[in-house]
Design a protein around this motif. Structure first.
Motif, PDB file in Angstrom:
ATOM      1  N   THR A 184      72.213   7.565  -9.428  1.00 42.23           N
ATOM      2  CA  THR A 184      72.876   7.618 -10.732  1.00 42.23           C
ATOM      3  C   THR A 184      72.721   6.267 -11.432  1.00 42.23           C
ATOM      4  O   THR A 184      72.180   5.326 -10.879  1.00 42.23           O
ATOM      5  CB  THR A 184      74.377   7.928 -10.596  1.00 42.23           C
ATOM      6  OG1 THR A 184      75.028   6.766 -10.060  1.00 42.23           O
ATOM      7  CG2 THR A 184      74.624   9.101  -9.675  1.00 42.23           C
ATOM      8  N   TYR A 185      73.273   6.176 -12.647  1.00 39.76           N
ATOM      9  CA  TYR A 185      73.194   4.913 -13.387  1.00 39.76           C
ATOM     10  C   TYR A 185      74.156   3.866 -12.831  1.00 39.76           C
ATOM     11  O   TYR A 185      74.175   2.741 -13.311  1.00 39.76           O
ATOM     12  CB  TYR A 185      73.486   5.152 -14.869  1.00 39.76           C
ATOM     13  CG  TYR A 185      72.382   5.891 -15.572  1.00 39.76           C
ATOM     14  CD1 TYR A 185      71.176   5.260 -15.844  1.00 39.76           C
ATOM     15  CD2 TYR A 185      72.522   7.215 -15.945  1.00 39.76           C
ATOM     16  CE1 TYR A 185      70.147   5.923 -16.470  1.00 39.76           C
ATOM     17  CE2 TYR A 185      71.493   7.898 -16.583  1.00 39.76           C
ATOM     18  CZ  TYR A 185      70.307   7.246 -16.841  1.00 39.76           C
ATOM     19  OH  TYR A 185      69.290   7.911 -17.461  1.00 39.76           O
TER      20      TYR A 185
ATOM     21  N   ILE B 217      77.668   4.049  -9.873  1.00 37.92           N
ATOM     22  CA  ILE B 217      79.026   4.528  -9.629  1.00 37.92           C
ATOM     23  C   ILE B 217      79.800   3.427  -8.909  1.00 37.92           C
ATOM     24  O   ILE B 217      79.446   3.033  -7.793  1.00 37.92           O
ATOM     25  CB  ILE B 217      79.001   5.816  -8.782  1.00 37.92           C
ATOM     26  CG1 ILE B 217      78.383   6.949  -9.613  1.00 37.92           C
ATOM     27  CG2 ILE B 217      80.401   6.197  -8.313  1.00 37.92           C
ATOM     28  CD1 ILE B 217      78.199   8.241  -8.859  1.00 37.92           C
TER      29      ILE B 217
ATOM     30  N   THR C 229      86.007   9.498 -13.775  1.00 36.49           N
ATOM     31  CA  THR C 229      84.741  10.141 -13.421  1.00 36.49           C
ATOM     32  C   THR C 229      83.608   9.513 -14.244  1.00 36.49           C
ATOM     33  O   THR C 229      83.815   9.265 -15.427  1.00 36.49           O
ATOM     34  CB  THR C 229      84.817  11.659 -13.760  1.00 36.49           C
ATOM     35  OG1 THR C 229      86.029  12.154 -13.250  1.00 36.49           O
ATOM     36  CG2 THR C 229      83.658  12.420 -13.203  1.00 36.49           C
ATOM     37  N   PRO C 230      82.465   9.278 -13.672  1.00 32.78           N
ATOM     38  CA  PRO C 230      82.013   9.621 -12.331  1.00 32.78           C
ATOM     39  C   PRO C 230      82.331   8.540 -11.296  1.00 32.78           C
ATOM     40  O   PRO C 230      81.884   8.633 -10.167  1.00 32.78           O
ATOM     41  CB  PRO C 230      80.495   9.741 -12.515  1.00 32.78           C
ATOM     42  CG  PRO C 230      80.174   8.716 -13.549  1.00 32.78           C
ATOM     43  CD  PRO C 230      81.362   8.680 -14.477  1.00 32.78           C
TER      44      PRO C 230
ATOM     45  N   LYS D 207      80.816   0.686 -18.183  1.00 33.04           N
ATOM     46  CA  LYS D 207      81.711   1.820 -17.915  1.00 33.04           C
ATOM     47  C   LYS D 207      83.098   1.321 -17.474  1.00 33.04           C
ATOM     48  O   LYS D 207      84.115   1.921 -17.819  1.00 33.04           O
ATOM     49  CB  LYS D 207      81.079   2.654 -16.797  1.00 33.04           C
ATOM     50  CG  LYS D 207      81.433   4.084 -16.804  1.00 33.04           C
ATOM     51  CD  LYS D 207      80.648   4.806 -17.846  1.00 33.04           C
ATOM     52  CE  LYS D 207      81.081   6.236 -17.952  1.00 33.04           C
ATOM     53  NZ  LYS D 207      80.510   6.873 -19.117  1.00 33.04           N
TER      54      LYS D 207
END
Lengths: 62, 659
Positions: free
Chosen positions: B186-187, B189, B205-206, B347
């Motif tokens: 993924t980018y 987590i 999430t995520p 994020k």
């Protein structure tokens, strides 16, 4: 190990109609096919969730 | 020259005439450095140069050129850097957005690479051993300019250029950048352990969020770092590694015991990189990743942030460099480093795991690391007689995305308190990059070619637009319902989509697709209807107004077949949406969903953006030699670099050499 499944009269009648309509050779074949198709759905939902997770990690998408 | 004149004069500052002859002899030199400052906006740079705040960019401009540069349609990094790499328009290399769509399922997919899963498994006990291993295939087509250099025996080092994951086959030294995933694929987590009960209930999430229970002796006993799914076992589960944290509240320190290592860490401090082995087959096979621990809080509550699990450059689980040992060389010489393509944890700030200060701590550490890596490569480069070095810095881009609202009082997410404390940081990022250039200008040989460029500029992102809502309201996109309650999502409400009656849909940050018969699995638009429908949609889209203030939402809709080469047009959206200043696609729209409201306020720290009309966010170009175009284009870069080294035959490119 094989499992026995109890069907209600109503479900049994419906199963007979499906067997006749689609030309399944037996109730086992019909149930096996239904299980396969439901299983595929779960697996493809897993893939979709994984893809959603992957994309939502991109900062551009919150 | 005044700001307005800079724009009117086609945005070019050229050196005084004595420098204009510099280009004539430059082809004989065989050394060139290109610094890629992702997201450097030419107007911000111009204003700061005028104020004397970017003295080194000013020096460079005075010795050659400073100009705006045409970016790609759309002005997204993978697309623009793809054009830089291949010297061509997106039609020739097949990247059109961060997010493409699968025409079979309509689902959004990542555009840069495709994972081919392992197959032909054999079962040994509970293990499933693949005879044909999986692989990751790059989706960027076209021939990279460093392949042309290789053919002429010009050595090149290409450091973290976006749109090169997995790195394309090459004998040159290349290491992958934007697009490189974490160990989960993924980018990135991250994980948060918190003893704050309210925070532990949040949905991040995520990312992973766990309640941290500390026992009477202030020990977190049951920490777990979740690793990749173990595909070697039937119904593969996530691998995990346990850890314990011993907290010393009095001294505000903690000891983390993980994977046989003891990490000592103080409050507000990051650990060094910690390599962790996730077991696949006990004692036989494992996969190595690396994390940093950040002890955010000990006093008020226990808050431990664990970074995404990076691929270790020492023992990469997948190929991230060419030759493969190049990543290991860097790790040995400079130390372990971030390998995820977008390493600043934006994020964490968006989800408010980080405050602005914590985000700056983390993102500045990424920048410092880049400087260190650049120092290593630049010194090597200086000691060479000839060759080419490209070095990428991503902090300006990531920082502007997250800090924009601090200097935009009209932004709905403007925070006056944070603005007072951190409002200077956006421009400080420009100054930090300028200082890197200063080191280069002070040490480079006089006859070395130098280019500093960005892939796009930047602007504010105040309002989010859902194009699928527009398409639904206008009858081009059909659902099983007549009105949208709150949101219809492709992922959660697939059965609501009536593809058999849908003519157009939006997926990606700028993409709009027709539901073409023979291309999409349930397409209905025929080739004969195509052009008329495209022009009809183009006209209507450009008329969309913001219901709140009447402003035009999309200043230009680009019909892609009018702009791109046909080679990989099959992957392209049919229309690329050029949002007006202040607007951008909503998350829901980018993932194929529709919301009740078409335009809403952007209430997120991700408040600056560039995925808009490319005419509003041109890129920046600086060089120490004159060029032959008033406004260069990013697709001119590769032919220019090659021409500099005497390579003029570039049949795969449609950009022009600027010298």
């Amino acid at each position: 190990m094989a499992k026995k499944v109890k069907l209600s009269n109503e479900s049994s009648q419906k199963a007979d109609e499906i067997l006749a309509f689609h030309g399944y050779s037996s109730l086992e074949e019909l149930i096996g096919n239904l299980i396969d198709s439901e299983y595929e759905k779960i697996k493809s939902d897993d893939d979709k969730d994984e893809q959603a997770e992957k994309l939502s990690g991109l900062g551009y998408i919150s | 020259m005044k700001r307005r004149d800079f724009i009117k004069s086609t945005g070019t500052i050229v050196a005084a005439s004595p420098f204009m002859n510099f280009g004539a002899g430059i082809k004989n030199n065989k050394k060139m450095l290109v610094l890629g400052f992702d997201g450097m906006d030419p107007m911000i740079a111009y204003d700061m140069i005028q104020r004397g705040e970017l003295p080194n960019l000013k020096r460079l401009a005075q010795s050659g050129v400073f100009s705006m540069m045409r970016t790609t349609i759309p002005p997204q990094s993978p697309v623009a850097w793809g054009s830089f790499i291949t010297g061509a328009d997106p039609g020739k290399y097949g990247l059109f957005d961060f997010v493409h769509r699968d025409p079979e399922t309509y689902f959004p997919i990542t555009s840069g690479a495709e994972t081919i899963p392992a197959s032909l498994n054999i079962k040994i006990g509970k293990y499933k051993i693949p005879l044909k291993p999986g692989k990751i295939v790059p989706k960027r087509e076209g021939k990279a300019f460093w392949d042309y250099l290789e053919e002429k025996d010009v050595e090149a080092t290409i450091f973290k250029i976006p749109s090169n994951y997995p790195p394309s086959k090459s004998k040159q030294r290349t290491i992958a950048g934007m697009g490189t995933p974490d160990i989960h694929g993924t980018y990135g987590i991250s994980t948060l352990y918190t003893s704050d009960e309210e925070e532990a209930m949040k949905d991040i999430t995520p990312n992973n969020l766990f309640y941290a229970y500390l026992n009477e002796e202030n020990v977190l006993e049951d920490g777990e770092i979740l690793g990749p799914v173990n595909d070697l076992v039937e119904n593969g589960e996530k691998t995990k590694v346990s850890f314990k944290v011993f907290v010393d509240k009095e001294n505000k320190t903690a000891r983390i015991d993980v994977d046989g290592k003891e990490i000592l860490i103080a409050e507000k401090e990051y650990s060094d990189w910690v390599e962790i082995d996730f077991p696949l087959i006990k004692g036989v096979s494992s996969i190595t990743g690396m994390v940093k621990f950040y002890m955010m809080d000990i006093e008020k509550s226990f808050r431990l942030y664990i970074s995404p699990i990076h691929i270790s450059p020492k023992t990469p689980a997948v190929e991230i460099s060419t030759p493969p040992e190049y990543a290991e060389e860097l790790a040995k010489k400079v130390g372990l480093f971030h390998t995820i393509g977008l390493p600043a944890d934006t994020k964490a700030l968006s989800q408010e795991t980080f405050g602005v200060e914590e985000f700056l701590t983390q993102s500045n550490s990424v920048f410092d690391e880049s400087k260190k890596l650049f120092g290593y490569e630049y010194e090597k480069f200086l000691n060479k007689k000839n060759g080419f070095l490209f070095f990428y810095f991503g902090s300006l881009d990531q920082g502007q995305h997250m800090l924009w609202a601090l200097t935009d009082k009209d932004h709905p997410y403007y925070h006056p308190e944070e603005a007072k404390r951190f409002g200077y940081m956006k421009e400080e990022l420009y100054r930090m990059h300028d200082r890197i250039l200063g080191d280069v200008l002070n040490t480079m040989p006089k006859d070395m070619g130098l280019i500093v460029l960005s892939d796009h500029g930047f602007g504010t992102f105040r309002r989010k637009v859902n194009l699928n809502t527009f398409l639904f309201n206008e009858g081009y996109l059909k659902f099983g319902v007549n009105e949208i309650d709150t949101e219809i999502s492709l992922f959660d409400d697939y059965s609501e989509y009536d593809w058999g009656n849908t003519k157009a849909y939006a997926v990606g940050l700028n993409g709009l697709y027709l539901n073409m018969k023979g291309r999409e699995s349930q397409g209905i638009v025929t080739k004969g209807e195509r052009r008329k429908l495209l022009e009809e949609l183009q006209g209507k889209i450009q008329q969309i107004r913001d219901p709140e203030n009447g402003r035009q939402v999309i200043s230009e809709a680009f019909i892609t077949e009018d702009h791109f080469s046909p080679d990989f047009l099959i992957r392209s959206p049919d229309i690329i949406l050029g949002f007006n200043r202040g607007y951008r696609s909503s998350d829901s729209s980018a993932l194929g969903g529709a919301t009740r409201e078409m335009v809403t306020n952007n209430m997120n720290w991700w408040a600056g953006d560039h995925c808009i009309n490319p005419r509003h966010v041109p890129a920046s170009f600086f060089s120490n030699f004159p060029i032959n175009k008033k406004i260069p284009s990013i697709k001119d870069m590769a032919p220019t670099i090659l021409n500099y080294f005497g390579i003029n035959e570039t049949p795969t490119m449609n950009g022009d050499s600027l010298i």
